[in-house]
Design an enzyme around this catalytic site. Structure first.
Site, PDB file in Angstrom:
ATOM      1  N   ARG A   3     -32.390 -27.172  -7.867  1.00  0.00           N
ATOM      2  CA  ARG A   3     -33.246 -25.997  -8.173  1.00  0.00           C
ATOM      3  C   ARG A   3     -32.421 -24.749  -8.489  1.00  0.00           C
ATOM      4  NH1 ARG A   3     -35.389 -29.734  -8.603  1.00  0.00           N
ATOM      5  NH2 ARG A   3     -37.198 -30.594  -7.542  1.00  0.00           N
ATOM      6  N   SER A  27     -43.551 -24.935  -4.314  1.00  0.00           N
ATOM      7  CA  SER A  27     -42.715 -24.870  -3.112  1.00  0.00           C
ATOM      8  C   SER A  27     -42.079 -23.490  -2.990  1.00  0.00           C
ATOM      9  CB  SER A  27     -41.606 -25.923  -3.180  1.00  0.00           C
ATOM     10  OG  SER A  27     -42.181 -27.201  -3.149  1.00  0.00           O
ATOM     11  N   GLU A  38     -37.021 -20.658  -2.876  1.00  0.00           N
ATOM     12  CA  GLU A  38     -36.930 -21.189  -4.248  1.00  0.00           C
ATOM     13  C   GLU A  38     -37.477 -20.159  -5.233  1.00  0.00           C
ATOM     14  OE1 GLU A  38     -38.145 -25.294  -4.685  1.00  0.00           O
ATOM     15  OE2 GLU A  38     -38.938 -24.900  -6.690  1.00  0.00           O
TER      16      GLU A  38
HETATM   17  C1  LIG Z   1     -48.647 -25.616  -8.411  1.00  0.00           C
HETATM   18  C2  LIG Z   1     -47.161 -25.558  -8.672  1.00  0.00           C
HETATM   19  C3  LIG Z   1     -46.402 -26.703  -8.576  1.00  0.00           C
HETATM   20  C4  LIG Z   1     -45.020 -26.668  -8.827  1.00  0.00           C
HETATM   21  N1  LIG Z   1     -44.312 -27.825  -8.727  1.00  0.00           N
HETATM   22  C5  LIG Z   1     -42.974 -27.815  -8.988  1.00  0.00           C
HETATM   23  C6  LIG Z   1     -42.206 -29.025  -8.927  1.00  0.00           C
HETATM   24  O1  LIG Z   1     -42.706 -30.098  -8.641  1.00  0.00           O
HETATM   25  N2  LIG Z   1     -40.881 -28.934  -9.202  1.00  0.00           N
HETATM   26  C7  LIG Z   1     -40.260 -27.770  -9.533  1.00  0.00           C
HETATM   27  O2  LIG Z   1     -39.054 -27.771  -9.799  1.00  0.00           O
HETATM   28  N3  LIG Z   1     -40.976 -26.609  -9.594  1.00  0.00           N
HETATM   29  C8  LIG Z   1     -42.299 -26.598  -9.332  1.00  0.00           C
HETATM   30  N4  LIG Z   1     -43.018 -25.431  -9.388  1.00  0.00           N
HETATM   31  C9  LIG Z   1     -42.316 -24.156  -9.661  1.00  0.00           C
HETATM   32  C10 LIG Z   1     -42.215 -23.749 -11.132  1.00  0.00           C
HETATM   33  O3  LIG Z   1     -43.249 -24.326 -11.902  1.00  0.00           O
HETATM   34  C11 LIG Z   1     -40.840 -24.116 -11.710  1.00  0.00           C
HETATM   35  O4  LIG Z   1     -39.793 -23.456 -11.022  1.00  0.00           O
HETATM   36  C12 LIG Z   1     -40.744 -23.751 -13.209  1.00  0.00           C
HETATM   37  O5  LIG Z   1     -39.543 -24.272 -13.726  1.00  0.00           O
HETATM   38  C13 LIG Z   1     -40.788 -22.245 -13.461  1.00  0.00           C
HETATM   39  O6  LIG Z   1     -40.988 -22.057 -14.866  1.00  0.00           O
HETATM   40  P1  LIG Z   1     -41.670 -20.723 -15.414  1.00  0.00           P
HETATM   41  O7  LIG Z   1     -41.645 -20.791 -16.888  1.00  0.00           O
HETATM   42  O8  LIG Z   1     -43.003 -20.501 -14.789  1.00  0.00           O
HETATM   43  O9  LIG Z   1     -40.627 -19.642 -14.906  1.00  0.00           O
HETATM   44  P2  LIG Z   1     -40.940 -18.199 -14.298  1.00  0.00           P
HETATM   45  O10 LIG Z   1     -41.591 -18.358 -12.978  1.00  0.00           O
HETATM   46  O11 LIG Z   1     -41.633 -17.363 -15.302  1.00  0.00           O
HETATM   47  O12 LIG Z   1     -39.451 -17.668 -14.100  1.00  0.00           O
HETATM   48  C14 LIG Z   1     -38.587 -18.255 -13.142  1.00  0.00           C
HETATM   49  C15 LIG Z   1     -37.190 -17.653 -13.327  1.00  0.00           C
HETATM   50  O13 LIG Z   1     -36.653 -18.091 -14.571  1.00  0.00           O
HETATM   51  C16 LIG Z   1     -36.356 -16.978 -15.412  1.00  0.00           C
HETATM   52  N5  LIG Z   1     -36.640 -17.388 -16.795  1.00  0.00           N
HETATM   53  C17 LIG Z   1     -37.774 -17.971 -17.257  1.00  0.00           C
HETATM   54  N6  LIG Z   1     -37.625 -18.266 -18.559  1.00  0.00           N
HETATM   55  C18 LIG Z   1     -36.380 -17.883 -18.919  1.00  0.00           C
HETATM   56  C19 LIG Z   1     -35.641 -17.922 -20.132  1.00  0.00           C
HETATM   57  N7  LIG Z   1     -36.145 -18.404 -21.266  1.00  0.00           N
HETATM   58  N8  LIG Z   1     -34.371 -17.431 -20.138  1.00  0.00           N
HETATM   59  C20 LIG Z   1     -33.827 -16.908 -19.016  1.00  0.00           C
HETATM   60  N9  LIG Z   1     -34.488 -16.830 -17.843  1.00  0.00           N
HETATM   61  C21 LIG Z   1     -35.747 -17.314 -17.790  1.00  0.00           C
HETATM   62  C22 LIG Z   1     -37.243 -15.850 -14.913  1.00  0.00           C
HETATM   63  O14 LIG Z   1     -36.722 -14.572 -15.238  1.00  0.00           O
HETATM   64  C23 LIG Z   1     -37.214 -16.128 -13.405  1.00  0.00           C
HETATM   65  O15 LIG Z   1     -36.017 -15.655 -12.836  1.00  0.00           O
HETATM   66  C24 LIG Z   1     -44.399 -25.449  -9.149  1.00  0.00           C
HETATM   67  C25 LIG Z   1     -45.177 -24.283  -9.259  1.00  0.00           C
HETATM   68  C26 LIG Z   1     -46.538 -24.330  -9.033  1.00  0.00           C
HETATM   69  C27 LIG Z   1     -47.359 -23.074  -9.183  1.00  0.00           C
END
Ligand SMILES: Cc1cc2nc3c(=O)[nH]c(=O)nc-3n(C[C@H](O)[C@H](O)[C@H](O)COP(=O)(O)OP(=O)(O)OC[C@H]3O[C@@H](n4cnc5c(N)ncnc54)[C@H](O)[C@@H]3O)c2cc1C
Length: 315
Positions: free
Chosen positions: A171, A220, A290
């Site tokens: 992660r 998480s 996380e």
């Molecule tokens: C119901 C639920 C279930 C989930 N299950 C999982 C799971 O099974 N496994 C898991 O790993 N995660 C899980 N997650 C967490 C989440 O979905 C992941 O961490 C996902 O990768 C985050 O992506 P995001 O686009 O929403 O990022 P954001 O939440 O928008 O951003 C996360 C971080 O990444 C940075 N960021 C985003 N895009 C970029 C980019 N293009 N360039 C540079 N920085 C960037 C942001 O600035 C921030 O620091 C879950 C979340 C929810 C709500």
């Protein structure tokens, strides 16, 4: 505060600018304040242009792992759209735009009879967020599928990194400071009879039964410590149902911290700090958050660097 000159230069890139844009509906936790300036970029050239004007941006994917400060985020908040959210499928790989939603990616690969994005099953983020977080499930991690990652650096240079150069671990990634992921190359393999799709569907059914998906969360809240699960520790410490204002720890899965209606980001932060402290007091385990905090939170808002120094020592 962004100056008028900077805003004019940003407008000249062709990006769409929205001052004081609400982010509440753009973040999974459904709380947090506005962006000083929301900047939507649709092409690599626009992204490079923005990065040449400002030396620091906050990228928002789907906000599914982000806790946004109640006062909002100062400066530029970037959303990646258009060609930066597009998909190009080739014989044994695909280039995935960082703004592309992971569920859309899985659907498109299913339609093309290709496998390769299984680790993202049920992960509600974008490709960019998955790279930054090295997102994953029991079906694998981003690092298992990623061959290379294209980033735009502060100043506007475009660089392609190998998977090794991304510094992936559980992660976590170690991208260059301030880099914005523009797209990622993932390995594909043929799945003509949809076998991987069927495997994924079974996996999703199990997730729905064990995770509280009906209330806003960020999945998480803490990573799993070596050899154990954060949810098990939080449950064993009696934290299920613990509440601060509108923020509550799920009764179904203790590592899911929910917005039960009207929670502020500060209430969620306090709940995270409280839970971490209780687990440390009772078990000696320091949980690692996380979730990413976006906005001006000041130094160490989750008390990670200071450990749990003001806690009663275990034992
Ligand atoms: C119901 C639920 C279930 C989930 N299950 C999982 C799971 O099974 N496994 C898991 O790993 N995660 C899980 N997650 C967490 C989440 O979905 C992941 O961490 C996902 O990768 C985050 O992506 P995001 O686009 O929403 O990022 P954001 O939440 O928008 O951003 C996360 C971080 O990444 C940075 N960021 C985003 N895009 C970029 C980019 N293009 N360039 C540079 N920085 C960037 C942001 O600035 C921030 O620091 C879950 C979340 C929810 C709500």
């Amino acid at each position: 505060m962004l100056s008028d000159d900077v805003i004019t230069a940003l407008g000249a890139t062709g990006a769409k600018l929205t001052p004081q844009a609400s982010l509440t509906r753009k973040a999974y936790w459904k709380c947090g304040g506005p962006a000083e300036l929301l900047v939507e970029v649709k092409t690599l050239a626009q992204l490079q242009g923005v990065m040449a004007v400002v030396d620091r941006v906050t990228v928002l994917g789907r906000g599914s792992n982000a806790l946004i400060h109640d006062a909002g985020i100062s400066g530029v908040v970037l959303l990646l759209k258009g060609e930066l959210a597009a998909l190009e499928i080739a014989e044994d790989h695909a280039w995935v735009g960082a703004g592309m939603k992971l569920n859309a990616l899985l659907n498109r690969l299913d339609q093309a009879g290709m496998a390769g994005a299984e680790p993202f099953s049920g992960v509600p983020g974008t490709m960019g967020g998955a790279v930054v977080m090295n997102a994953g499930t029991r079906l694998g991690e981003a690092k298992d599928r990623i061959e290379s990652v294209e980033v735009v650096l502060p100043g506007g240079a475009v660089v392609t990194l190998t998977a090794e150069e991304c510094g992936f671990s559980y992660r976590h990634s170690a991208l260059p400071a301030g880099a914005v992921v523009s797209r990622a190359k993932i390995a594909l393999s043929p799945d003509p009879d949809g076998a991987r799709m069927v495997q994924r569907e079974g996996f999703l059914v199990r997730r729905k039964a064990t995770q509280p998906l009906d209330k806003p969360s960020c999945g998480s809240t803490f990573t799993n410590p070596e050899g154990d699960s954060a949810g098990r520790l939080l449950d064993a410490c009696g934290l299920k149902g613990h509440r601060i204002g509108g923020a509550v720890i799920s009764e179904l899965h203790a590592n899911f911290f929910l917005n039960d209606g009207g929670a502020s980001s500060e209430e969620l932060r306090q709940l995270i700090v409280h839970a971490r402290r209780v687990v440390y007091q009772q078990t000696g385990v320091l949980l690692r958050p996380e979730v990413k905090l976006l906005g001006d939170w000041g130094p160490d808002p989750l008390g990670v660097d200071e450990g749990c120094a003001d806690s009663v020592q275990p034992g």
